[in-house]
Design a protein around this motif. Structure first.
Motif, PDB file in Angstrom:
ATOM      1  N   VAL A 120      47.017  46.437  38.279  1.00  0.00           N
ATOM      2  CA  VAL A 120      47.962  46.139  39.360  1.00  0.00           C
ATOM      3  C   VAL A 120      48.458  44.695  39.184  1.00  0.00           C
ATOM      4  O   VAL A 120      47.865  43.750  39.694  1.00  0.00           O
ATOM      5  CB  VAL A 120      47.317  46.397  40.735  1.00  0.00           C
ATOM      6  N   THR A 121      49.529  44.582  38.424  1.00  0.00           N
ATOM      7  CA  THR A 121      50.104  43.280  38.056  1.00  0.00           C
ATOM      8  C   THR A 121      51.554  43.230  38.513  1.00  0.00           C
ATOM      9  O   THR A 121      52.119  44.247  38.921  1.00  0.00           O
ATOM     10  CB  THR A 121      50.122  43.126  36.525  1.00  0.00           C
ATOM     11  N   LYS A 122      52.165  42.055  38.363  1.00  0.00           N
ATOM     12  CA  LYS A 122      53.578  41.946  38.740  1.00  0.00           C
ATOM     13  C   LYS A 122      54.454  42.853  37.875  1.00  0.00           C
ATOM     14  O   LYS A 122      55.421  43.440  38.359  1.00  0.00           O
ATOM     15  CB  LYS A 122      54.054  40.491  38.713  1.00  0.00           C
ATOM     16  N   GLU A 123      54.082  43.032  36.594  1.00  0.00           N
ATOM     17  CA  GLU A 123      54.871  43.905  35.725  1.00  0.00           C
ATOM     18  C   GLU A 123      54.734  45.360  36.168  1.00  0.00           C
ATOM     19  O   GLU A 123      55.725  46.103  36.221  1.00  0.00           O
ATOM     20  CB  GLU A 123      54.425  43.757  34.260  1.00  0.00           C
ATOM     21  N   THR A 124      53.510  45.752  36.504  1.00  0.00           N
ATOM     22  CA  THR A 124      53.297  47.129  36.984  1.00  0.00           C
ATOM     23  C   THR A 124      54.086  47.370  38.266  1.00  0.00           C
ATOM     24  O   THR A 124      54.612  48.465  38.481  1.00  0.00           O
ATOM     25  CB  THR A 124      51.785  47.372  37.192  1.00  0.00           C
ATOM     26  N   ASN A 146      41.134  48.496  36.313  1.00  0.00           N
ATOM     27  CA  ASN A 146      39.977  47.668  35.938  1.00  0.00           C
ATOM     28  C   ASN A 146      39.454  46.995  37.205  1.00  0.00           C
ATOM     29  O   ASN A 146      40.247  46.552  38.033  1.00  0.00           O
ATOM     30  CB  ASN A 146      40.429  46.615  34.906  1.00  0.00           C
ATOM     31  N   PRO A 147      38.130  46.883  37.348  1.00  0.00           N
ATOM     32  CA  PRO A 147      37.577  46.288  38.581  1.00  0.00           C
ATOM     33  C   PRO A 147      37.987  44.828  38.814  1.00  0.00           C
ATOM     34  O   PRO A 147      37.935  44.349  39.942  1.00  0.00           O
ATOM     35  CB  PRO A 147      36.061  46.367  38.356  1.00  0.00           C
ATOM     36  N   LEU A 148      38.387  44.133  37.747  1.00  0.00           N
ATOM     37  CA  LEU A 148      38.683  42.696  37.905  1.00  0.00           C
ATOM     38  C   LEU A 148      40.138  42.311  37.644  1.00  0.00           C
ATOM     39  O   LEU A 148      40.481  41.137  37.699  1.00  0.00           O
ATOM     40  CB  LEU A 148      37.798  41.864  36.949  1.00  0.00           C
ATOM     41  N   SER A 149      41.012  43.274  37.331  1.00  0.00           N
ATOM     42  CA  SER A 149      42.363  42.878  36.895  1.00  0.00           C
ATOM     43  C   SER A 149      43.414  42.866  37.990  1.00  0.00           C
ATOM     44  O   SER A 149      44.538  42.404  37.773  1.00  0.00           O
ATOM     45  CB  SER A 149      42.830  43.782  35.746  1.00  0.00           C
ATOM     46  N   GLY A 187      37.768  42.268  41.935  1.00  0.00           N
ATOM     47  CA  GLY A 187      36.349  42.042  42.161  1.00  0.00           C
ATOM     48  C   GLY A 187      35.639  43.259  42.723  1.00  0.00           C
ATOM     49  O   GLY A 187      34.818  43.141  43.633  1.00  0.00           O
ATOM     50  N   GLN A 188      35.956  44.448  42.182  1.00  0.00           N
ATOM     51  CA  GLN A 188      35.289  45.664  42.646  1.00  0.00           C
ATOM     52  C   GLN A 188      33.976  45.874  41.903  1.00  0.00           C
ATOM     53  O   GLN A 188      33.823  45.447  40.764  1.00  0.00           O
ATOM     54  CB  GLN A 188      36.183  46.877  42.358  1.00  0.00           C
ATOM     55  N   SER A 189      33.057  46.587  42.562  1.00  0.00           N
ATOM     56  CA  SER A 189      31.890  47.095  41.842  1.00  0.00           C
ATOM     57  C   SER A 189      32.352  48.336  41.071  1.00  0.00           C
ATOM     58  O   SER A 189      33.420  48.890  41.348  1.00  0.00           O
ATOM     59  CB  SER A 189      30.799  47.484  42.838  1.00  0.00           C
ATOM     60  N   GLU A 217      32.983  51.088  43.545  1.00  0.00           N
ATOM     61  CA  GLU A 217      34.253  50.973  44.295  1.00  0.00           C
ATOM     62  C   GLU A 217      35.439  51.346  43.407  1.00  0.00           C
ATOM     63  O   GLU A 217      36.382  52.008  43.850  1.00  0.00           O
ATOM     64  CB  GLU A 217      34.422  49.525  44.789  1.00  0.00           C
ATOM     65  N   TYR A 218      35.366  50.929  42.148  1.00  0.00           N
ATOM     66  CA  TYR A 218      36.424  51.249  41.192  1.00  0.00           C
ATOM     67  C   TYR A 218      36.582  52.778  41.074  1.00  0.00           C
ATOM     68  O   TYR A 218      37.701  53.309  41.160  1.00  0.00           O
ATOM     69  CB  TYR A 218      36.083  50.618  39.838  1.00  0.00           C
ATOM     70  N   GLY A 219      35.473  53.468  40.908  1.00  0.00           N
ATOM     71  CA  GLY A 219      35.500  54.934  40.814  1.00  0.00           C
ATOM     72  C   GLY A 219      35.993  55.567  42.110  1.00  0.00           C
ATOM     73  O   GLY A 219      36.718  56.568  42.091  1.00  0.00           O
TER      74      GLY A 219
END
Ligand code: RBV
Length: 410
Positions: free
Chosen positions: A51-55, A75-78, A98-100, A103-105
């Motif tokens: 989840v970025t500005k490009e996305t 990705n949990p940290l991106s 900053g997901q575990s 949480e990511y799943g």
């Protein structure tokens, strides 16, 4: 139906969305075209991307083309929390930084719970989760990255792929640019933001000489580093050698290197034994999709002490008394410690994604349960649009030249 870090960040997210959009002409030209014809009208589209500005520019284009988009991070940290906040004003988003792992799943499960008819994924976690749930109601999808394509091709080989997938990664207008120039630049962006250390004269070891490794090695050299490539594929190793790099094994390179960057898609390419041999202060960075390339698990088990000394930099005290530094917890550092690839690169990858989504939607009935490439004419269309957006004009072959190329006879 949204879970993000902080809605108040949406103003910042919108500014970053606009900044990226202004530099993604290839995608925005497509978006304008499809905003009129709306080829994805009503399509329930499950998306798992960084989840970025490009996305956010791709999501905007998909929404304008009529799709009903549900988004989770890849990705949990991106995740860029401001972008997640902005996108949540326009559709449902499950993503925060900053997901575990759990949480990511869960976020991926939420997207699947909306019963998407088609998927866009980066790394194949969404595709795999869909397959575990028997892929009911899913007509097809696409995949962004090398690792995801590898996983889907393995499913195909086992006869377990349940719908057609377009491997966006395999488009030349994706891998030659995103993987090479995108990762090459953004990985050093991440390294510099995290460490703020000098790269000139430093011994950099690049593990893997695929398209990503090539980009990383090329940019390391450009910054004045002394570069060694570690590669187990003989052809790629030969290529690295003739490109003028030192070529070595990880066992040898471990003694010499100061900064290590992994780019293989493989696990444990920096095993714990190699870390044990490294110099005091060595820095470990992963540029591959998953956090398996450096053996972080063993490293953490053996560590005497782990402490965060700067954002995205963990100091690890080894039993030997030496210290090494791990960036971004061994996760994809260009997205965790920086903002991912620049928009001018992502405009090409995401133009391919946009066209893949439309193609799957209109043609899935005629497609088999296989991993498909991107047709050459689509690649050419993306390349032409990208050249235009970068202000580069090219000519075309004359009629005489076209005939000449076809004139050879027995
Ligand atoms: N990637 N996305 C970005 N700025 O949105 N940066 C990198 C961005 C993708 C890239 O296409 C690569 O294949 C994938 O991340 C690896 O997970």
């Amino acid at each position: 139906m949204t879970k993000i870090a902080d809605q108040k960040l949406s103003g910042s997210g919108e500014r970053n969305f606009r900044w990226a959009k202004a530099h993604m002409g290839t995608l925005t030209t497509l978006a304008e075209k499809y905003a009129k014809s709306r080829p994805l009208e009503g399509l329930k589209l499950g998306v798992c991307l960084h989840v970025t500005k490009e996305t956010s520019v791709l999501i905007d284009a998909l929404l304008l083309a009529g799709a009903d988009v549900k988004l989770a991070g890849a990705n949990p940290l991106s995740t860029q929390d401001d972008i997640a906040a902005y996108l949540s004003t326009r559709t449902d988003v499950w993503a925060w930084r900053g997901q575990s792992a759990k949480e990511y799943g869960w976020c991926i499960g939420e997207v699947l719970g909306t019963h998407p008819e088609q998927l866009i994924d980066d790394g194949a976690d969404l595709h795999v989760a869909a397959h575990v749930a028997r892929a009911r109601g899913i007509a097809g999808g696409s995949e962004e990255t090398t690792t995801g394509v590898m996983r889907l091709k393995a499913l195909e080989a086992q006869g377990k792929l349940r719908y057609p997938v377009i491997a966006v990664n395999d488009a030349r207008t994706k891998f030659m640019f995103d993987n090479r120039y995108g990762t090459g630049q953004s990985t050093f962006d991440g390294i510099m933001r995290a460490t703020a250390l000098l790269l000139a004269g430093v011994k950099v070891v690049v593990v893997g000489y695929g398209w990503v490794g090539k980009g990383v090695a090329m940019r390391a050299r450009g910054l004045g580093a002394r570069v060694t490539v570690v590669e187990v594929d003989p052809v790629k190793a030969l290529e690295a050698h003739l490109d003028g790099f030192e070529v070595s094994s990880i066992e040898e390179a471990a003694n010499e290197g100061v900064l290590f960057v992994t780019a293989t898609g493989q696990k444990n390419v920096i095993p714990y034994e190699a870390v044990e041999r490294m110099k005091e202060g060595a820095i470990l960075v992963n540029a591959g999709h998953f956090d398996v390339e450096i053996d972080v698990k063993t490293l953490m088990k053996k560590a005497k002490k782990v402490k965060e000394v700067r954002p995205n930099v963990d100091e690890i005290a080894l039993p030997s008394g030496r210290r090494v530094y791990l960036l971004a917890k061994g996760r994809i550092a260009n997205l965790v410690a920086a903002e991912g690839h620049p928009p001018e690169v992502m405009q090409m990858s995401f133009a391919n994604q946009m066209m893949a989504a439309i193609r799957i939607h209109s043609e899935h009935d005629e497609m088999e349960k296989k991993v498909y490439g991107v047709p050459r004419d689509l690649e050419d269309e993306v390349a032409r649009a990208a050249l235009k957006s970068m202000g580069v004009a090219i000519g075309s072959p004359t009629q005489e030249q076209k005939l000449y190329a076809r004139s050879w006879k027995l």
